[in-house]
Design a protein around this motif. Structure first.
Motif, PDB file in Angstrom:
ATOM      1  N   ASP A 105       0.799  -1.218   0.000  1.00  0.00           N
ATOM      2  CA  ASP A 105       0.000   0.000   0.000  1.00  0.00           C
ATOM      3  C   ASP A 105       0.836   1.275   0.000  1.00  0.00           C
ATOM      4  N   SER A 106       2.109   1.175  -0.393  1.00  0.00           N
ATOM      5  CA  SER A 106       2.980   2.347  -0.315  1.00  0.00           C
ATOM      6  C   SER A 106       2.567   3.466  -1.264  1.00  0.00           C
ATOM      7  N   PHE A 107       1.829   3.131  -2.326  1.00  0.00           N
ATOM      8  CA  PHE A 107       1.366   4.159  -3.264  1.00  0.00           C
ATOM      9  C   PHE A 107      -0.102   4.533  -3.014  1.00  0.00           C
ATOM     10  N   LEU A 108      -0.610   4.174  -1.850  1.00  0.00           N
ATOM     11  CA  LEU A 108      -1.977   4.521  -1.485  1.00  0.00           C
ATOM     12  C   LEU A 108      -1.977   5.525  -0.343  1.00  0.00           C
ATOM     13  N   GLU A 109      -2.955   6.426  -0.368  1.00  0.00           N
ATOM     14  CA  GLU A 109      -3.210   7.329   0.748  1.00  0.00           C
ATOM     15  C   GLU A 109      -4.703   7.323   1.021  1.00  0.00           C
ATOM     16  N   ASN A 110      -5.067   7.053   2.267  1.00  0.00           N
ATOM     17  CA  ASN A 110      -6.476   6.935   2.645  1.00  0.00           C
ATOM     18  C   ASN A 110      -7.195   5.906   1.778  1.00  0.00           C
ATOM     19  N   GLY A 111      -6.446   4.846   1.438  1.00  0.00           N
ATOM     20  CA  GLY A 111      -7.026   3.757   0.674  1.00  0.00           C
ATOM     21  C   GLY A 111      -7.133   3.988  -0.803  1.00  0.00           C
ATOM     22  N   GLU A 112      -6.676   5.152  -1.310  1.00  0.00           N
ATOM     23  CA  GLU A 112      -6.774   5.490  -2.723  1.00  0.00           C
ATOM     24  C   GLU A 112      -5.381   5.702  -3.309  1.00  0.00           C
ATOM     25  N   PRO A 113      -5.163   5.348  -4.601  1.00  0.00           N
ATOM     26  CA  PRO A 113      -3.852   5.585  -5.220  1.00  0.00           C
ATOM     27  C   PRO A 113      -3.527   7.074  -5.249  1.00  0.00           C
ATOM     28  N   ILE A 114      -2.298   7.424  -4.948  1.00  0.00           N
ATOM     29  CA  ILE A 114      -1.894   8.814  -5.056  1.00  0.00           C
ATOM     30  C   ILE A 114      -1.872   9.209  -6.533  1.00  0.00           C
ATOM     31  N   PRO A 115      -2.011  10.485  -6.861  1.00  0.00           N
ATOM     32  CA  PRO A 115      -1.965  10.897  -8.268  1.00  0.00           C
ATOM     33  C   PRO A 115      -0.683  10.418  -8.944  1.00  0.00           C
ATOM     34  N   VAL A 120       5.380   9.916  -9.790  1.00  0.00           N
ATOM     35  CA  VAL A 120       6.554   9.964 -10.675  1.00  0.00           C
ATOM     36  C   VAL A 120       7.595  10.923 -10.119  1.00  0.00           C
ATOM     37  N   THR A 121       7.210  12.154  -9.880  1.00  0.00           N
ATOM     38  CA  THR A 121       8.147  13.180  -9.425  1.00  0.00           C
ATOM     39  C   THR A 121       8.214  13.144  -7.908  1.00  0.00           C
ATOM     40  N   SER A 122       8.922  12.169  -7.407  1.00  0.00           N
ATOM     41  CA  SER A 122       8.999  11.962  -5.963  1.00  0.00           C
ATOM     42  C   SER A 122      10.170  11.053  -5.642  1.00  0.00           C
ATOM     43  N   GLY A 123      10.534  11.018  -4.366  1.00  0.00           N
ATOM     44  CA  GLY A 123      11.499  10.034  -3.919  1.00  0.00           C
ATOM     45  C   GLY A 123      10.880   8.664  -3.764  1.00  0.00           C
ATOM     46  N   LEU A 124       9.543   8.616  -3.620  1.00  0.00           N
ATOM     47  CA  LEU A 124       8.844   7.355  -3.411  1.00  0.00           C
ATOM     48  C   LEU A 124       8.970   6.426  -4.612  1.00  0.00           C
ATOM     49  N   SER A 125       9.140   6.984  -5.799  1.00  0.00           N
ATOM     50  CA  SER A 125       9.212   6.177  -7.020  1.00  0.00           C
ATOM     51  C   SER A 125      10.610   5.650  -7.304  1.00  0.00           C
ATOM     52  N   VAL A 126      11.602   6.025  -6.503  1.00  0.00           N
ATOM     53  CA  VAL A 126      13.002   5.702  -6.802  1.00  0.00           C
ATOM     54  C   VAL A 126      13.360   4.313  -6.283  1.00  0.00           C
ATOM     55  N   GLY A 127      13.761   3.433  -7.187  1.00  0.00           N
ATOM     56  CA  GLY A 127      14.246   2.115  -6.814  1.00  0.00           C
ATOM     57  C   GLY A 127      15.762   2.106  -6.717  1.00  0.00           C
ATOM     58  N   ALA A 128      16.313   1.097  -6.039  1.00  0.00           N
ATOM     59  CA  ALA A 128      17.768   0.958  -5.947  1.00  0.00           C
ATOM     60  C   ALA A 128      18.335   0.739  -7.343  1.00  0.00           C
ATOM     61  N   PRO A 129      19.253   1.594  -7.813  1.00  0.00           N
ATOM     62  CA  PRO A 129      19.756   1.489  -9.192  1.00  0.00           C
ATOM     63  C   PRO A 129      20.460   0.168  -9.464  1.00  0.00           C
ATOM     64  N   GLY A 130      20.217  -0.379 -10.675  1.00  0.00           N
ATOM     65  CA  GLY A 130      20.867  -1.614 -11.078  1.00  0.00           C
ATOM     66  C   GLY A 130      21.885  -1.454 -12.178  1.00  0.00           C
ATOM     67  N   THR A 131      21.956  -0.266 -12.793  1.00  0.00           N
ATOM     68  CA  THR A 131      22.883  -0.069 -13.907  1.00  0.00           C
ATOM     69  C   THR A 131      24.348  -0.227 -13.501  1.00  0.00           C
ATOM     70  N   PRO A 132      24.814   0.358 -12.395  1.00  0.00           N
ATOM     71  CA  PRO A 132      26.234   0.182 -12.047  1.00  0.00           C
ATOM     72  C   PRO A 132      26.626  -1.288 -11.913  1.00  0.00           C
ATOM     73  N   ALA A 133      25.798  -2.090 -11.247  1.00  0.00           N
ATOM     74  CA  ALA A 133      26.112  -3.512 -11.071  1.00  0.00           C
ATOM     75  C   ALA A 133      26.068  -4.251 -12.408  1.00  0.00           C
ATOM     76  N   THR A 134      25.161  -3.838 -13.303  1.00  0.00           N
ATOM     77  CA  THR A 134      25.079  -4.476 -14.625  1.00  0.00           C
ATOM     78  C   THR A 134      26.359  -4.255 -15.403  1.00  0.00           C
ATOM     79  N   TRP A 135      26.838  -3.025 -15.445  1.00  0.00           N
ATOM     80  CA  TRP A 135      28.085  -2.740 -16.165  1.00  0.00           C
ATOM     81  C   TRP A 135      29.257  -3.503 -15.565  1.00  0.00           C
ATOM     82  N   GLU A 136      29.367  -3.476 -14.248  1.00  0.00           N
ATOM     83  CA  GLU A 136      30.481  -4.141 -13.594  1.00  0.00           C
ATOM     84  C   GLU A 136      30.430  -5.652 -13.830  1.00  0.00           C
TER      85      GLU A 136
END
Length: 581
Positions: A105-115, A120-136
């Motif tokens: 429910d991390s993208f829900l507020e009061n039981g409803e999806p956040i806009p 998109v424009t938030s820290g909440l949407s940021v996943g741990a980057p995988g590109t550095p490990a892929t290149w290495e």
């Protein structure tokens, strides 16, 4: 913080962006990307004796400089590699992962999806980057040069700068309002408070320094200062004081970023018209969905079909395979993905019997029965496609020894989260918006709900096709959920419609993703084929463009043809090591 420098000049004195060649034929190796500077970075490594993997990492790092809104150090992707020595196809899942603190429910507020835009424009949407490990990992397992050497062309490019073209300016302008709300992003991409002019030189010394540190210490930097800066930026986004924007904090921890692991997976594999088609398995849905559609189409003989008939079957196969993608594909560490069934001939027969040669299957179609049911049974309620971003970038490389790479990577939306890591020169991804925010009352979409450490479903479909055990074709594209249809149509056009590879890449594109209307590029609207399909019951919605392919084909006798777009996304650039006729 050094930031980016845009060097102005009088209009008549400004340098021109590099020339772009959509097709190149020759020997010794090839590189195709969306950008001439990135293609040259890959060629530079090939010239110095590097292999296809080395060139792919070099080109990808350069795209982090010149196409930073589509991919880069703060994102992730999927790397498909054919080893000439082993005659095997290997794949790396470098998809970003959700923080350990993320819940359903991390993208829900009061039981409803956040806009969605706020997600998109938030820290909440940021996943741990995988590109550095892929290149290495790619370089350590299959490369021949050090990380330092592979990154050298990109470091030089970031230091000296690149010439801004119209595509880069337009993408910047499209994001200017949200970029302006983050001081580090504005400093980097809005020099003087506005998008850089075409013909100006844009430098990114911060990114050059990031690459230097990564070259020295590898992914260890994610447990050091760079990793700490990623976490600080995601959990407390640095917003301008006068910004009137809701920017939610993220959930990333130092352990999430430093502990990221790339996964080496078995590729998907189907046989099609005597060819072996390899692509990316889940967490991407690309290989399974393209593969299922091809299995459905193989039940028909192209020589017995006219162009519109073959197109009709392709659209219907795409519709059905998307229904199954939306219902069943997710991170296999969290969901029991029925991959073997989805790519089986029996399942293709079950799905193909839904198709009529003279009528359109209503959409959205229900997914098939993966429990072993036969006939034309449907297996459940249709699931939503999701809101996968249209950005991403793709490249292909080959070398003199016959090794091949097809690599698709991303930061999700064009411009990702919109948040640059201060002093580091790269944007953070918003890949976690690829999760379903909630599921329907019937449970449709549950395979792609958020969870701690989970990888969101992707559509990236980097593909390598073998003929008699040797590479024949490599292809891929950006474009969010349209990636799958783009790769499918290029393969069908090349194999079944007997187009040349440049013709298949150039052909007007369609995208049917289990929807009532098929998206179509303007060049398709009004054609005799479109009229025939409309008479069958197909409807079309016009979109400006679909995808941006990079591909290559082995022509025999040591010759390679590299192919890029002529116009889509401003056109790409294809090159070979030793040009010839």
């Amino acid at each position: 913080m050094l930031g980016t420098t845009a060097v102005p000049a009088a209009a008549e004195e400004r340098p021109r962006p590099p020339d772009r060649d959509p097709v190149a034929v020759g020997r010794g190796g090839a590189v195709s990307t969306v950008d001439p500077d990135a293609t040259e970075a890959g060629l530079r490594i090939l010239r110095s004796g590097g292999n296809a993997v080395d060139a792919a990492v070099a080109a990808a790092a350069a795209l982090g400089v010149t196409e930073p809104y589509s991919g880069g150090f703060g994102g992730g992707g999927y790397f498909v590699y054919y080893s000439a020595r082993d005659r095997q196809v290997y794949t790396l899942d470098g998809r970003e992962t959700a923080p350990a603190a993320m819940r359903e429910d991390s993208f829900l507020e009061n039981g409803e999806p956040i806009p969605f835009a706020e997600a998109v424009t938030s820290g909440l949407s940021v996943g741990a980057p995988g590109t550095p490990a892929t290149w290495e990992h790619a370089l350590e397992e299959w490369g021949t040069v050090s990380l330092r050497r592979a990154l050298r062309p990109a470091i030089d490019l970031a230091d000296r700068g690149f010439v801004v073209d119209e595509t880069f300016r337009r993408q910047t302008a499209d994001n200017a309002e949200r970029f302006a709300d983050f001081p580090a992003t504005a400093d980097l991409f809005l020099p003087g408070g506005a998008p850089p002019e075409v013909g100006t030189v844009l430098r990114n010394p911060d990114l050059a320094d990031t690459y230097r540190e990564f070259a020295r210490h590898g992914t260890g930097v994610l447990a050091g200062g760079i990793g700490a800066d990623i976490v600080r930026t995601a959990t407390a986004p640095p917003v301008a004081e006068d910004a009137d924007r809701t920017v939610r904090p993220g959930l990333l921890s130092a352990e999430d970023v430093a502990g990221y692991e790339v996964v080496e997976r078995d590729p998907t594999h189907v046989e099609y018209r005597g060819l072996d088609v390899y692509s990316m398995a889940p967490s991407s849905s690309g290989g399974s969905t393209v593969g299922e559609a091809l299995n459905i189409l193989e039940r028909y003989q192209p020589e017995d079909l006219g162009p519109a008939e073959l197109q009709h079957l392709t659209l219907e196969a795409s519709k059905l395979s998307y229904a199954d993608r939306n219902a069943y594909i997710g991170d296999p560490a969290y969901s029991d993905v029925p991959l073997e069934t989805l790519l089986s001939e029996d399942f293709a027969a079950q799905r193909a019997c839904r198709i009529s040669p003279d009528a359109v299957l209503p959409a959205p179609a229900a997914p098939g029965d993966v429990t072993g049911g036969g006939g034309c049974l449907d297996g459940g309620t249709p699931a939503e496609e999701g809101a996968e971003g249209p950005s991403t970038t793709h490249l292909v490389t080959a070398d003199r020894w016959g090794n091949v790479v097809s690599y698709t990577f991303s930061i999700e939306q064009t411009g990702g989260s919109g948040i640059v890591v201060p002093g580091r020169g790269f944007l953070l991804n918003n890949e976690l918006t690829d999760f379903e925010f909630e599921v329907s009352e019937t449970g449709a979409g549950a395979a792609n709900l958020p969870a701690p450490g989970k990888r969101p479903r992707s559509s990236m479909a980097p593909t390598i096709v073998l003929e008699d055990g040797r590479p024949w074709l490599a292809v891929g594209s950006p474009g969010g959920a349209t990636i799958i249809t783009t790769v499918l149509h290029v393969l069908v056009d090349r194999i079944d419609r007997d187009m040349t590879l440049p013709e298949a890449v150039e052909a007007p594109r369609l995208s049917q993703r289990n929807a009532a209307a098929t998206q179509a590029e303007p060049a398709f609207i009004g054609t005799p084929e479109q009229k025939e399909l409309s008479e069958l019951g197909h409807t079309f919605s016009e979109v400006p463009e679909i995808g941006a392919v990079a591909a290559l084909e082995f022509l025999g006798r040591g010759r390679i043809q590299a192919v890029a777009e002529t116009e889509r996304r401003g056109g790409g650039h294809a090159a070979v090591l030793v040009p010839g006729r």
